[in-house]
Scaffold this motif. Structure first.
Motif, mmCIF file in Angstrom:
data_model
loop_
_atom_site.group_PDB
_atom_site.id
_atom_site.type_symbol
_atom_site.label_atom_id
_atom_site.label_comp_id
_atom_site.label_asym_id
_atom_site.label_seq_id
_atom_site.Cartn_x
_atom_site.Cartn_y
_atom_site.Cartn_z
ATOM 1 N N ASP A 1 -4.606 -7.981 3.066
ATOM 2 C CA ASP A 1 -4.051 -7.362 1.857
ATOM 3 C C ASP A 1 -5.041 -6.360 1.275
ATOM 4 O OD1 ASP A 1 -3.167 -6.806 -0.750
ATOM 5 O OD2 ASP A 1 -2.190 -8.749 -0.934
ATOM 6 N N HIS A 2 -4.649 -5.072 1.223
ATOM 7 C CA HIS A 2 -5.607 -4.066 0.732
ATOM 8 C C HIS A 2 -5.823 -4.138 -0.779
ATOM 9 C CE1 HIS A 2 -1.987 -1.571 -0.030
ATOM 10 N NE2 HIS A 2 -2.723 -1.014 -0.954
ATOM 11 N N VAL A 3 -4.904 -4.789 -1.514
ATOM 12 C CA VAL A 3 -5.106 -4.990 -2.960
ATOM 13 C C VAL A 3 -6.261 -5.968 -3.186
ATOM 14 C CG1 VAL A 3 -4.060 -5.777 -5.120
ATOM 15 C CG2 VAL A 3 -2.693 -4.468 -3.491
ATOM 16 N N THR B 1 -9.457 -4.295 -2.393
ATOM 17 C CA THR B 1 -9.918 -3.449 -3.505
ATOM 18 C C THR B 1 -10.646 -4.285 -4.550
ATOM 19 O OG1 THR B 1 -7.976 -2.067 -3.151
ATOM 20 C CG2 THR B 1 -9.196 -1.697 -5.171
ATOM 21 N N ASN C 1 -4.662 3.645 2.819
ATOM 22 C CA ASN C 1 -3.830 2.706 2.049
ATOM 23 C C ASN C 1 -3.943 2.956 0.553
ATOM 24 O OD1 ASN C 1 -2.719 1.324 4.196
ATOM 25 N ND2 ASN C 1 -4.353 -0.191 4.296
ATOM 26 N N LYS C 2 -5.177 3.186 0.094
ATOM 27 C CA LYS C 2 -5.402 3.428 -1.335
ATOM 28 C C LYS C 2 -4.744 4.727 -1.782
ATOM 29 C CE LYS C 2 -6.777 0.981 -3.569
ATOM 30 N NZ LYS C 2 -6.049 -0.230 -4.031
ATOM 31 N N ASN D 1 -2.136 6.258 -0.303
ATOM 32 C CA ASN D 1 -0.673 6.070 -0.246
ATOM 33 C C ASN D 1 -0.168 5.220 -1.407
ATOM 34 O OD1 ASN D 1 -0.642 7.539 2.108
ATOM 35 N ND2 ASN D 1 -0.668 5.760 3.446
ATOM 36 N N GLU D 2 -0.931 4.178 -1.743
ATOM 37 C CA GLU D 2 -0.566 3.292 -2.858
ATOM 38 C C GLU D 2 -0.478 4.089 -4.160
ATOM 39 O OE1 GLU D 2 -2.356 -0.912 -4.364
ATOM 40 O OE2 GLU D 2 -3.712 0.800 -4.504
ATOM 41 N N ARG D 3 -1.459 4.986 -4.363
ATOM 42 C CA ARG D 3 -1.486 5.812 -5.581
ATOM 43 C C ARG D 3 -0.300 6.782 -5.604
ATOM 44 N NH1 ARG D 3 -1.741 6.116 -10.529
ATOM 45 N NH2 ARG D 3 -2.703 7.901 -11.528
ATOM 46 N N GLU E 1 2.596 6.456 -4.108
ATOM 47 C CA GLU E 1 3.833 5.693 -4.331
ATOM 48 C C GLU E 1 3.985 5.310 -5.797
ATOM 49 O OE1 GLU E 1 3.711 2.410 -1.586
ATOM 50 O OE2 GLU E 1 3.709 3.767 0.149
ATOM 51 N N LYS E 2 2.875 4.936 -6.411
ATOM 52 C CA LYS E 2 2.888 4.556 -7.831
ATOM 53 C C LYS E 2 3.316 5.742 -8.699
ATOM 54 C CE LYS E 2 1.962 1.812 -11.330
ATOM 55 N NZ LYS E 2 2.793 0.624 -11.592
#
Length: 497
Positions: free
Chosen positions: A112-114, A117, A153-154, A156-158, A160-161
């Motif tokens: 899990d990349h969360v 982090t 991942n970080k 892409n996560e940002r 998407e948010k």
């Protein structure tokens, strides 16, 4: 709190809150360890999240990671957690905590990349230094293998948010933690630098990336955003990150107690929000540039910031030309962000630069004009745009700043021209645009329709006058200028009716 209201130093305040919280947790741990001496060798209490970064805002959640050795009796861990966490709940603190063995911490972070982090932000507060260092060294070893994947991942996560949030980073009531250009983007920069460091197995390899000027910009943006956040928390007496109109009035009085009207800024709120929008544009730029730079140079042996001699006028011309051909160099973007103010006024007015600017303005790609605005190039080619760029609007019609409302309107026009909205919106406008009439005046008048705002005069008439001056500089013919002036002067007709 008293010291913060007196000094208005936000980073200092958040560090102090983090320090006091550390001391409090250490005292609880030590009290328990007097009776259970073995606990100091079995458990590590770590700070993660904003607490881990030592920027704990007044009412932020307290994020804690409790690590225990693989051989520890789970009953003893459970007994310690009850003793340790309950007093925090009794004090009405919002505590987010995770309890993991050394092996679990590594295993979960790989999936899990969360969680990964949170480990990036972690630091030990009390307990076993050996357990913490053993776990974190294993974690760094794992991350160094998949560092590039974590960075992606970080990013892409940002992205998407931001899609979830929508087009609201320049809204008149912004979220100062989550919106684009906000504290989350500063976090993304720090995470990216940390991942880069781990991949290089060095502590200071990030110094090869950030210039002194960029570090200063980052710190000043962090200070200002945390200033607003601390005031928001203290004034609302809770964890609250939306800068609503009510709190804008309260906080602006505290930040600018001796405000005097000047340079077209009519109130404390206007001044504070103009500063806010300036800072988030700066942070948004820094995040885009630095993260892209790290990504592009991730596996390079040596990083080169810029050539020893810089011809800024050549870089500007090259950047504009490349942008018309759908090319965007992060190095050119970075140099222009750092030094655009040092380019002479006449360079922006050169024929080739005006020609390429107009190609960008009339192109179907709506991101290009936003980029020119973010880098401050739009404001240099059309200096009158500077006044409205970050100007807030307090009325029932607008939810964005004047500048962002203008660019949003221009982008909607481009989408309509490309027939992009597939639903039943703007049917009448689509029909008209499909006839391929002369659209140049429409593009110009959309870009300049609110250029007269903030002048103190009726903005339609003032905007019409200013547009003539601007379009003359952009080498436009008299017919186009006449049509643009007429459209701007009459642009309120529909809403009046």
């Amino acid at each position: 709190k008293k010291r913060f209201y007196l000094e208005k130093k936000a980073i200092k305040t958040c560090k102090k809150i983090s320090q006091i919280t550390d001391e409090f947790l250490i005292s609880i741990f030590n009290f328990y360890a007097k009776e259970h001496k073995e606990i100091s060798e079995m458990i590590s209490v770590c700070a993660v999240g904003g607490f881990g970064r030592k920027v704990l805002a007044p009412f932020s959640d307290l994020d804690i990671l409790i690590l225990y050795s693989n051989s520890t009796d789970l009953k003893k861990v459970d007994k310690f957690i009850r003793f340790f966490i309950y007093p925090l709940w009794d004090l009405n603190l919002k505590v987010g905590y995770a309890v993991r063995s050394e092996n679990q911490a590594i295993e979960l972070s790989t999936k899990d990349h969360v969680i990964k982090t949170s480990m990036l932000d972690s630091r030990i507060i009390c307990g076993s230094q050996i357990i913490y260092e053993k776990t974190i060294n294993k974690f760094f070893k794992e991350v160094s293998v998949t560092a590039y994947e974590l960075l992606e991942n970080k990013i892409n996560e940002r992205e998407e948010k931001l899609i979830d949030i929508g087009y609201d980073y320049f809204k008149n009531e912004p979220n100062i933690k989550e919106s684009e250009g906000s504290l989350r983007d500063i976090n993304l920069i720090f995470w990216s630098l940390k991942i880069f460091n781990i991949s290089r197995k060095q502590e200071n390899s990030a110094d090869q990336i950030l210039t002194k000027k960029e570090k200063r910009k980052l710190i000043s943006s962090l200070e200002f955003l945390l200033l607003l956040r601390c005031f928001l928390h203290y004034e609302s007496d809770r964890n609250h990150d939306k800068l609503t109109f009510e709190f804008q009035h309260q906080i602006s009085k505290l930040i600018f107690p001796n405000f005097k009207k000047n340079m077209g800024i009519n109130s404390r709120v206007e001044k504070m929000m103009k500063n806010y929008f300036f800072e988030i544009r700066k942070t948004k730029n820094l995040a885009q540039i630095i993260v892209k730079l790290i990504k592009e140079n991730f596996n390079k042996v040596k990083l080169v910031y810029a050539p020893s001699t810089i011809n800024l006028s050549k870089i500007l011309s090259g950047f504009l030309k490349n942008l018309t051909n759908d090319k965007n160099s992060v190095n050119e973007q970075r140099l222009l962000f750092d030094f655009s103010s040092k380019i002479k006024k006449e360079v922006y007015s050169e024929k080739k630069n005006i020609f390429n600017f107009k190609k960008i303005l009339f192109s179907s790609d709506n991101k290009k004009i936003l980029l020119l605005n973010d880098l401050g190039i739009l404001q240099k080619i059309i200096p009158e745009f500077s006044r409205i760029s970050d100007l807030p609007q307090f009325d029932r019609y607008h939810s964005l700043t004047v500048g962002q409302h203008t660019l949003r309107a221009l982008n909607i026009l481009k989408e309509l021209k490309e027939n992009k909205p597939s639903n039943q919106t703007y049917i009448f406008a689509k029909k008209l645009l499909s006839k391929n009439k002369q659209l140049k005046p429409l593009y110009y008048s959309t870009l300049l329709h609110d250029i007269g705002k903030g002048s103190g005069n009726k903005h339609s008439q003032e905007g019409s006058k200013l547009s003539r001056r601007i379009l003359k500089r952009l080498n436009e013919d008299d017919t186009t200028i006449f049509n643009v002036q007429w459209l701007i002067e009459n642009h309120l007709m529909m809403s009046n009716l």
